[in-house]
Enzyme design. Structure first.
Site, mmCIF file in Angstrom:
data_model
loop_
_atom_site.group_PDB
_atom_site.id
_atom_site.type_symbol
_atom_site.label_atom_id
_atom_site.label_comp_id
_atom_site.label_asym_id
_atom_site.label_seq_id
_atom_site.Cartn_x
_atom_site.Cartn_y
_atom_site.Cartn_z
ATOM 1 N N ASP A 44 0.813 -1.085 0.078
ATOM 2 C CA ASP A 44 -0.037 0.140 -0.109
ATOM 3 C C ASP A 44 0.902 1.304 -0.182
ATOM 4 O O ASP A 44 1.614 1.473 0.838
ATOM 5 C CB ASP A 44 -1.123 0.004 1.164
ATOM 6 C CG ASP A 44 -1.907 1.307 1.350
ATOM 7 O OD1 ASP A 44 -2.778 1.401 0.302
ATOM 8 O OD2 ASP A 44 -1.690 2.228 1.713
ATOM 9 N N TYR A 49 3.218 9.866 0.778
ATOM 10 C CA TYR A 49 4.222 9.142 1.842
ATOM 11 C C TYR A 49 5.569 9.368 1.423
ATOM 12 O O TYR A 49 6.565 9.217 2.208
ATOM 13 C CB TYR A 49 4.041 7.802 1.809
ATOM 14 C CG TYR A 49 2.546 7.190 2.156
ATOM 15 C CD1 TYR A 49 1.823 8.118 2.845
ATOM 16 C CD2 TYR A 49 1.981 6.119 1.889
ATOM 17 C CE1 TYR A 49 0.358 7.715 3.136
ATOM 18 C CE2 TYR A 49 0.855 5.594 2.328
ATOM 19 C CZ TYR A 49 -0.081 6.680 2.854
ATOM 20 O OH TYR A 49 -1.462 6.294 3.209
ATOM 21 N N LYS A 78 -2.082 6.346 -4.167
ATOM 22 C CA LYS A 78 -3.104 7.081 -4.188
ATOM 23 C C LYS A 78 -3.037 8.365 -4.656
ATOM 24 O O LYS A 78 -1.829 8.987 -4.476
ATOM 25 C CB LYS A 78 -3.569 7.277 -2.610
ATOM 26 C CG LYS A 78 -3.654 5.968 -2.080
ATOM 27 C CD LYS A 78 -3.920 5.926 -0.541
ATOM 28 C CE LYS A 78 -3.672 4.816 0.224
ATOM 29 N NZ LYS A 78 -2.308 4.549 0.822
ATOM 30 N N HIS A 111 -7.334 9.517 -2.439
ATOM 31 C CA HIS A 111 -6.809 9.571 -1.044
ATOM 32 C C HIS A 111 -8.098 10.015 -0.239
ATOM 33 O O HIS A 111 -8.209 9.319 0.904
ATOM 34 C CB HIS A 111 -5.673 10.284 -0.814
ATOM 35 C CG HIS A 111 -4.755 9.713 -0.003
ATOM 36 N ND1 HIS A 111 -3.263 9.652 -0.073
ATOM 37 C CD2 HIS A 111 -4.933 9.278 1.188
ATOM 38 C CE1 HIS A 111 -2.849 9.107 1.096
ATOM 39 N NE2 HIS A 111 -3.750 8.943 1.931
HETATM 40 N N1 LIG Z 1 -5.647 6.154 3.272
HETATM 41 C C1 LIG Z 1 -5.480 6.687 4.225
HETATM 42 O O1 LIG Z 1 -5.709 7.797 4.434
HETATM 43 C C2 LIG Z 1 -4.331 6.028 5.172
HETATM 44 C C3 LIG Z 1 -3.900 4.888 4.973
HETATM 45 N N2 LIG Z 1 -2.889 4.334 5.792
HETATM 46 C C4 LIG Z 1 -2.047 3.095 5.266
HETATM 47 O O2 LIG Z 1 -2.161 2.010 6.392
HETATM 48 C C5 LIG Z 1 -1.047 1.634 6.771
HETATM 49 C C6 LIG Z 1 -1.075 1.307 8.042
HETATM 50 O O3 LIG Z 1 -1.625 2.202 8.941
HETATM 51 P P1 LIG Z 1 -0.686 2.985 10.325
HETATM 52 O O4 LIG Z 1 -1.228 4.154 10.234
HETATM 53 O O5 LIG Z 1 0.857 2.790 9.755
HETATM 54 O O6 LIG Z 1 -1.065 1.806 11.482
HETATM 55 P P2 LIG Z 1 -0.765 0.506 11.868
HETATM 56 O O7 LIG Z 1 -2.120 0.334 12.761
HETATM 57 O O8 LIG Z 1 -0.419 -0.384 10.788
HETATM 58 O O9 LIG Z 1 0.174 0.693 12.926
HETATM 59 C C7 LIG Z 1 1.564 0.616 12.665
HETATM 60 C C8 LIG Z 1 2.286 0.646 13.788
HETATM 61 O O10 LIG Z 1 2.419 -0.516 14.392
HETATM 62 C C9 LIG Z 1 3.529 -1.007 14.499
HETATM 63 N N3 LIG Z 1 3.362 -2.456 14.580
HETATM 64 C C10 LIG Z 1 3.334 -3.220 13.243
HETATM 65 N N4 LIG Z 1 3.189 -4.519 13.620
HETATM 66 C C11 LIG Z 1 2.969 -4.737 14.834
HETATM 67 C C12 LIG Z 1 2.898 -6.024 15.650
HETATM 68 N N5 LIG Z 1 2.792 -6.917 15.075
HETATM 69 N N6 LIG Z 1 2.773 -5.748 17.039
HETATM 70 C C13 LIG Z 1 3.080 -4.508 17.473
HETATM 71 N N7 LIG Z 1 3.263 -3.393 16.722
HETATM 72 C C14 LIG Z 1 3.042 -3.229 15.531
HETATM 73 C C15 LIG Z 1 4.451 -0.472 13.791
HETATM 74 O O11 LIG Z 1 5.656 -0.370 14.267
HETATM 75 P P3 LIG Z 1 7.102 -1.095 13.564
HETATM 76 O O12 LIG Z 1 7.295 -0.545 12.096
HETATM 77 O O13 LIG Z 1 8.418 -0.865 14.330
HETATM 78 O O14 LIG Z 1 6.617 -2.610 13.535
HETATM 79 C C16 LIG Z 1 3.959 1.136 13.676
HETATM 80 O O15 LIG Z 1 4.330 1.725 14.641
HETATM 81 C C17 LIG Z 1 -0.242 2.943 6.566
HETATM 82 O O16 LIG Z 1 1.234 2.637 6.651
HETATM 83 C C18 LIG Z 1 -0.607 3.282 5.136
HETATM 84 O O17 LIG Z 1 -0.257 2.537 4.067
HETATM 85 C C19 LIG Z 1 -2.735 4.893 7.126
HETATM 86 C C20 LIG Z 1 -3.142 6.046 7.259
HETATM 87 C C21 LIG Z 1 -4.231 6.701 6.245
HETATM 88 O O1 LIG Z 2 -2.612 8.151 4.474
HETATM 89 C C1 LIG Z 2 -2.452 9.014 5.225
HETATM 90 C C2 LIG Z 2 -1.370 9.001 6.250
HETATM 91 O O2 LIG Z 2 -1.822 9.819 7.419
HETATM 92 C C3 LIG Z 2 -1.857 11.159 7.128
HETATM 93 C C4 LIG Z 2 -2.453 11.870 8.318
HETATM 94 O O3 LIG Z 2 -1.531 12.721 8.359
HETATM 95 C C5 LIG Z 2 -3.402 11.003 6.448
HETATM 96 O O4 LIG Z 2 -3.867 12.531 5.877
HETATM 97 C C6 LIG Z 2 -3.316 10.424 5.110
HETATM 98 O O5 LIG Z 2 -4.488 9.862 4.678
#
Ligand SMILES: NC(=O)C1=CN([C@@H]2O[C@H](COP(=O)(O)OP(=O)(O)OC[C@H]3O[C@@H](n4cnc5c(N)ncnc54)[C@H](OP(=O)(O)O)[C@@H]3O)[C@@H](O)[C@H]2O)C=CC1
Ligand SMILES: O=C1CO[C@H](CO)[C@@H](O)[C@@H]1O
Length: 318
Positions: A44, A49, A78, A111
């Site tokens: 993703d 990013y 996105k 997005h």
């Molecule tokens: N469309 C949108 O607007 C958005 C899309 N996204 C997408 O979703 C993805 C995931 O969401 P995100 O906000 O990063 O949150 P997550 O819920 O995936 O959490 C990520 C965090 O959890 C930690 N982690 C990962 N695996 C584990 C585990 N097994 N046990 C404990 N901790 C863990 C990671 O640390 P570490 O790396 O150290 O393992 C990191 O700090 C993003 O990377 C992005 O690609 C996110 C936000 C908005």
């Molecule tokens: O993918 C994303 C990651 O997080 C951002 C938050 O600042 C979002 O805006 C975005 O949608």
């Protein structure tokens, strides 16, 4: 249980993908290589990013070494909010393709339903210091998105952060329905109404921040006020983890996937990357899925409050 889910476009999407937001250039290459070796095929990504070039290089290296073929990968990118004008959608998609060193994306998403002032500044500000949003009807951006599959640039197109009304309006106006709505979803934000709305329209839900984004800086209105712990530390999740000899993260990811969604946990840690894919050897009981659904308390890691002044701000309703 199948490791892929069939989209309304006919293509299969692996139910676990690697999130790449906040995977910094320099470490994201190793994470992507590790993930390919662990068996991940779904990645993703997003222009926002700032790491698509590094991800592209890592994927290319893995393809060159024969570890994986392009046709076995599922790559999402996105369209950022500053590029909603229909005339710039195709060129913006091509920029992500170029950065990722790909001929086509498997999935390209709008997005957010909110458009920002066009330009290279991803978070433009107006004279009052607020995020500078502009009005572009989501359906007009969507008409440009709909052309991408025919141009061979994206196999499927979809949206992200659309609420149920925005999704319904888009589907009603669309020639090609969105394949996906990517939204925040985890046991504290179970999105049951939105999931039902997506199901009714044949739109697959992809759960972002599936682990509740334990690293997020939360607004004071969420957990602190509700008194909820981070979902990974919820004692009920921990009890299920002990029962199945799995980790809390695996219980949550299994819950999401068994509930019909895909999930895109982010990790750059080799052990956790592997752990998050290892969810296909156990099954939660239907009553346990319902139990986890009941944990919902509306805790949103990313409410994007900075754009709540905009008419297309999505989170006033589910
Ligand atoms: N469309 C949108 O607007 C958005 C899309 N996204 C997408 O979703 C993805 C995931 O969401 P995100 O906000 O990063 O949150 P997550 O819920 O995936 O959490 C990520 C965090 O959890 C930690 N982690 C990962 N695996 C584990 C585990 N097994 N046990 C404990 N901790 C863990 C990671 O640390 P570490 O790396 O150290 O393992 C990191 O700090 C993003 O990377 C992005 O690609 C996110 C936000 C908005
Ligand atoms: O993918 C994303 C990651 O997080 C951002 C938050 O600042 C979002 O805006 C975005 O949608």
């Amino acid at each position: 249980m199948a490791r892929t889910i069939k989209l309304n476009s006919g293509y299969e999407m692996p139910t676990i993908g690697l999130g790449t937001w906040q995977a910094a250039p320099g470490e994201v290459e190793r994470a992507v290589a590790e993930a390919v070796d662990a068996g991940y095929r779904h990645f993703d990504c997003a222009m926002l990013y700032g790491n698509e070039r590094e991800i592209g290089a890592a994927l290319r290296a893995k393809m060159d070494e024969g570890a994986v073929r392009r046709e076995d990968l599922f790559i999402t990118s996105k369209l950022w909010n500053t590029f909603h004008r229909p005339e710039v959608v195709e060129a913006t998609c091509r920029r992500s393709l170029e950065a990722l060193q790909l001929d086509y994306l498997d999935l390209y998403l709008v997005h957010w339903p909110v458009a920002f002032k066009e330009g290279e500044e991803p978070w433009p500000r107006d004279a009052q210091g607020r995020i500078h949003t502009t009005y572009i009807e989501p359906a007009s951006t969507w008409r440009a998105m709909e052309r991408l599959p025919a141009l061979g640039l994206a196999r499927s197109v979809g949206v992200s952060n659309f609420n149920s009304q925005q999704l319904a309006r888009l589907c009603d106006a669309a020639q090609l329905p969105p394949a996906v709505n990517q939204v925040e979803c985890h046991p504290y934000l179970t999105q049951r109404a939105l999931r039902a709305a997506c199901r009714a329209r044949g739109v697959t839900v992809v759960a972002y921040s599936p682990l509740g984004a334990p690293n997020a800086v939360r607004p004071a209105t969420t957990e602190a006020a509700l008194g909820a712990p981070a979902v990974l530390h919820d004692h009920r999740i921990k009890e299920l983890a002990a029962k199945y000899a799995k980790s809390p993260a695996q219980i949550i990811l299994r819950y999401l996937v068994q509930s019909g969604m895909a999930a895109i946990p982010k990790s750059t840690n080799p052990t956790r990357i592997r752990e998050n894919l290892d969810i296909y050897d156990f099954e939660l009981a239907p009553a346990e899925l319902q139990f986890i659904d009941s944990f919902n308390c509306g805790v949103r890691a990313y409410p994007l409050l900075e754009v709540q002044h905009d008419v297309n701000y999505p989170f006033h309703i589910e």
